[in-house]
Write a protein that holds these residues in place. Structure first.
Motif, PDB file in Angstrom:
ATOM      1  N   ALA A   1      -2.781  -6.378   8.993  1.00  0.00           N
ATOM      2  CA  ALA A   1      -1.596  -7.122   9.395  1.00  0.00           C
ATOM      3  C   ALA A   1      -1.443  -6.936  10.897  1.00  0.00           C
ATOM      4  CB  ALA A   1      -0.358  -6.584   8.695  1.00  0.00           C
TER       5      ALA A   1
ATOM      6  N   MET B   1       0.852  -1.200   0.000  1.00  0.00           N
ATOM      7  CA  MET B   1       0.000   0.000   0.000  1.00  0.00           C
ATOM      8  C   MET B   1       0.882   1.242   0.000  1.00  0.00           C
ATOM      9  SD  MET B   1      -2.847  -1.058   2.788  1.00  0.00           S
ATOM     10  CE  MET B   1      -1.607  -1.504   3.973  1.00  0.00           C
TER      11      MET B   1
ATOM     12  N   ARG C   1       9.191  -5.926  10.413  1.00  0.00           N
ATOM     13  CA  ARG C   1       9.386  -4.516  10.053  1.00  0.00           C
ATOM     14  C   ARG C   1      10.523  -3.937  10.893  1.00  0.00           C
ATOM     15  NH1 ARG C   1       4.008  -5.066  11.642  1.00  0.00           N
ATOM     16  NH2 ARG C   1       2.400  -4.895  10.034  1.00  0.00           N
TER      17      ARG C   1
ATOM     18  N   TYR D   1      -6.595  -4.422   7.189  1.00  0.00           N
ATOM     19  CA  TYR D   1      -6.757  -3.857   5.838  1.00  0.00           C
ATOM     20  C   TYR D   1      -6.883  -5.009   4.845  1.00  0.00           C
ATOM     21  CZ  TYR D   1      -1.593  -4.427   5.953  1.00  0.00           C
ATOM     22  OH  TYR D   1      -0.317  -4.906   6.109  1.00  0.00           O
TER      23      TYR D   1
ATOM     24  N   GLU E   1      -0.529   6.277   7.108  1.00  0.00           N
ATOM     25  CA  GLU E   1       0.537   5.805   7.980  1.00  0.00           C
ATOM     26  C   GLU E   1       1.069   6.908   8.889  1.00  0.00           C
ATOM     27  OE1 GLU E   1       1.655   2.829   8.499  1.00  0.00           O
ATOM     28  OE2 GLU E   1       0.495   1.779   6.980  1.00  0.00           O
TER      29      GLU E   1
ATOM     30  N   ARG F   1       6.673   0.472   8.725  1.00  0.00           N
ATOM     31  CA  ARG F   1       5.576  -0.053   7.900  1.00  0.00           C
ATOM     32  C   ARG F   1       5.639   0.478   6.470  1.00  0.00           C
ATOM     33  NH1 ARG F   1       0.647  -1.342  10.942  1.00  0.00           N
ATOM     34  NH2 ARG F   1      -0.462  -0.639   9.102  1.00  0.00           N
TER      35      ARG F   1
HETATM   36  N1  GLY Z   1       2.339  -1.061   5.627  1.00  0.00           N
HETATM   37  C1  GLY Z   1       1.408  -1.858   6.305  1.00  0.00           C
HETATM   38  C2  GLY Z   1       1.969  -2.766   7.296  1.00  0.00           C
HETATM   39  O1  GLY Z   1       3.145  -2.710   7.603  1.00  0.00           O
HETATM   40  O2  GLY Z   1       1.240  -3.588   7.798  1.00  0.00           O
END
Ligand code: GLY
Length: 370
Positions: free
Chosen positions: A267, A50, A310, A254, A56, A337
């Motif tokens: 997530a 995304m 992440r 999402y 974000e 993210r």
């Molecule tokens: N960018 C969305 C996530 O890290 O879940």
């Protein structure tokens, strides 16, 4: 004015490391990329793709500005990559939809719309009948929606493959299975002299870019970085009719529809160290949310799972730029993210810093960690 840079070693073959390596190679730099597994095997391959800076960032500031600049670069970035790699990367501009079921969540959408307006975005608030005209599969008790046309998405797996291919075509020496252990210098405060590998081998170099994602905090560096892994799990479903057309955010998940018929449900955000695992609890929670948003998904086939780590920093901002204490040491990590979103702008910033002497943005400097 361009500086003489004989060679650069990039540590990390995620979307950030690949984009930097490719960008430098296009400017005639000899680049070696060290990747402990294979390119894209970490968070970049397990992402949802995304491209949503406002969603974000949540508030104005340097992170939002960085995200907006990177999103603006995307059309040209994709054009260049697709031409270089001779493959499509699934870039879509269908926009994003947020769905609220309760009164508090509906208020949150109204606040999101106000934030959008501060950067010139035009979101549309949608009542239930309008919501279902836009996305007929949505639950009937959805109370309010916010649609924005400004956010995009990309197939991150295809993007990584294309960057890998394009980087190799530009002459980047990609070494899969070469895990870096640390960066060596000519004494404390001295310049970079090389990279030490897990195998014990040393690779001489004067310029290193640490783009090791969540593993950046585990490297032996002249400036240790407080980067830690934050796990994200995604469940991959097969889309069922009526399929979702656009990225949709519900209460706690999402949903990202892909052109190949997959639907990514993400997530989790978990402190689980370096454990890459799919768990029953996360799967249950994600599926409950997906079915809450689109009830027909109760009958959808589960195609698989994705898990990534992440790279998170204590202040939530990425680390981009040269280390002022160690000549030749540059950072591009901590994107949390947003690695996929921030790849084009990060690659430009790092290349401009190394090749043109452009000053780094103080908001993202590694020096803020002492
Ligand atoms: N960018 C969305 C996530 O890290 O879940």
């Amino acid at each position: 004015m361009s500086r003489r840079v004989p060679a650069v070693t990039v540590i990390g073959g995620g979307v950030i490391g690949l984009a930097i390596a490719w960008r430098l190679a296009r400017r005639d730099v000899r680049v070696t990329l060290l990747e402990r597994h294979t390119p894209g095997a970490g968070a970049s391959g397990a992402a949802a793709g995304m491209l949503s800076p406002l969603k974000e960032a949540g508030e104005p500031g340097p992170f939002l500005d960085l995200g907006l600049r990177s999103l603006a670069r995307y059309p040209e970035f994709v054009r260049e990559i697709e031409a270089c790699a001779e493959m499509e990367v699934g870039y879509r501009r269908d926009g994003r939809l947020d769905v609220a079921f309760g009164a508090d969540a509906a208020d949150g959408l109204r606040r999101q719309k106000e934030l959008q307006e501060t950067v010139g975005y035009t979101g549309r608030l949608l009542v239930p009948a309008e919501l279902r005209r836009l996305e007929p599969g949505l639950a009937e008790d959805a109370r309010l929606g916010l649609a924005t046309e400004h956010d995009h998405q990309i197939d991150n797996e295809r993007l990584v493959r294309a960057l890998w291919l394009a980087a190799e075509r530009e002459g980047v020496d990609i070494r899969s299975g070469a895990g870096a252990a640390g960066v060596e210098t000519d004494g404390p405060g001295g310049p970079v002299t090389g990279v030490r590998l897990d195998s014990g081998e040393a690779a001489a170099t004067e310029t290193v870019v640490v783009a090791a994602g969540a593993w950046a905090g585990a490297l032996d560096l002249p400036r240790p970085l407080p980067v830690r892994p934050v796990r994200g799990q995604i469940v991959v479903l097969r889309l069922v009719p009526p399929a979702l057309q656009r990225v949709t955010w519900g209460p706690g998940c999402y949903l990202v529809p892909r052109a190949d018929g997959r639907l990514l449900v993400g997530a989790t955000v978990e402190e689980a160290g370096f454990v890459v695992a799919t768990t029953a609890e996360a799967t249950r929670r994600l599926l409950e949310c997906a079915i809450r948003v689109v009830p027909a998904l109760a009958g959808a086939e589960i195609q698989g799972f994705q898990v990534g780590l992440r790279p998170a920093t204590p202040d939530g901002l990425p680390v981009i730029g040269a280390d002022p204490a160690t000549p030749g040491l540059h950072f591009a990590t901590g994107h949390f993210r947003n690695g996929v979103l921030l790849a084009p702008e990060t690659a430009e910033l790092v290349a401009a810093e190394i090749l043109d002497g452009q000053a780094p943005d103080p908001a993202f400097t590694p020096a803020r960690f002492g």
